[in-house]
Scaffold this active site. Sequence first.
Site, short mmCIF file in Angstrom:
data_model
loop_
_atom_site.label_atom_id
_atom_site.label_comp_id
_atom_site.label_asym_id
_atom_site.label_seq_id
_atom_site.Cartn_x
_atom_site.Cartn_y
_atom_site.Cartn_z
N CYS A 130 0.81 -1.22 0.00
CA CYS A 130 0.00 0.00 0.00
C CYS A 130 0.85 1.26 0.00
O CYS A 130 0.54 2.23 -0.71
CB CYS A 130 -0.95 -0.01 1.19
N HIS A 242 -2.64 6.49 4.42
CA HIS A 242 -1.21 6.61 4.66
C HIS A 242 -0.72 7.95 4.12
O HIS A 242 -1.15 8.40 3.06
CB HIS A 242 -0.43 5.50 3.95
#
Length: 344
Positions: A130, A242
């Site tokens: 990710c 994130h």
Amino acid sequence: MGFKVAVVGATGNVGREMLDILAERRFPADEVVALASSRSIGTDVSYGDKTLVCKSLENYDFSGTDICLMSAGGTISKEYSPKIGRQGCVVIDNSSAWRMDPDVPLIVPEVNADAVRGFAKKNIIANPNCSTAQLVVALKPLHDAATIKRVVVATYQSVSGAGKEAMDELFAQTRAIFVSDSVETKKFPKRIAFNLIPQIDVFMEDGTTKEEWKMMAETKKILDPKIKLTATCVRVPVFISHAEAVNVEFEKPITADEARDILREAPGVLVIDKHEPGGYITPHEAAGEDATFVSRIREDATVENGLSFWCVADNLRKGAALNAVQIAELLVNRKLITPKRKAA
């Protein structure tokens, strides 16, 4: 005739997101099947306005299925993905199991779509980590323009990257602190609530963590093996999205204004960059969005041809589920797969 799609790990965070995104983007599927482990058989999951009942992965016949979106972890993928591929079903795997296999393409559609043709060797395509996915989406157009030499990145990664149990732990610890209860630590090595943990995944011999190594190795495979990259990956008390502070050194001169213009035209990127309080994107605002957001673009005077920027994306979407569905769309749009004919 549409495609038949199976989602493995349908009860997990990413599996549920895959089902939502398949419905949102109206993927051309005549049938979608939710698969999970034996303990989740019979669990209901949502697919658009429909409810699917989870079936067992162990007993499922993939010979009539076109695409399998695999989000059940590396151990399961190593066992099942080759079997599924041999039945003529293309596996798009979200785990780290196949990313560095030379016979398995590692794909971010906005970055290296042409590499997807290599899937036929094993009928497996790997989804990147990710934190890597959003990084290379931002780096690709800049690399094309000025050729990247070196990247230094510090990540601020949400707990959802470690699964539902990690999200539950952050919630439970936060609540315990507010009501003066004892704080229990299970998923993480230290308390995550109101704290930062500079460790994601296990430590390697040289002192880097596996997450940091993944970012380096995957960026080289996806973007360019000549790029040097060092990362420090930190878990933060945020539920979703994130963030990354990125410093890049280029071979050719590039100004902040030029980078801003390039990124504004780049697929998958949304530039929000005002030099004023709040003129940037935070993880909270990126949650639920498809774009990779870039802010705080500025020149770094400490190195020749240097830039710094801030990069944020929803890790469950672009970092996992959305990227997997985009890969499936890539296969369909380029006519690399066709629906299997159902038996009369």
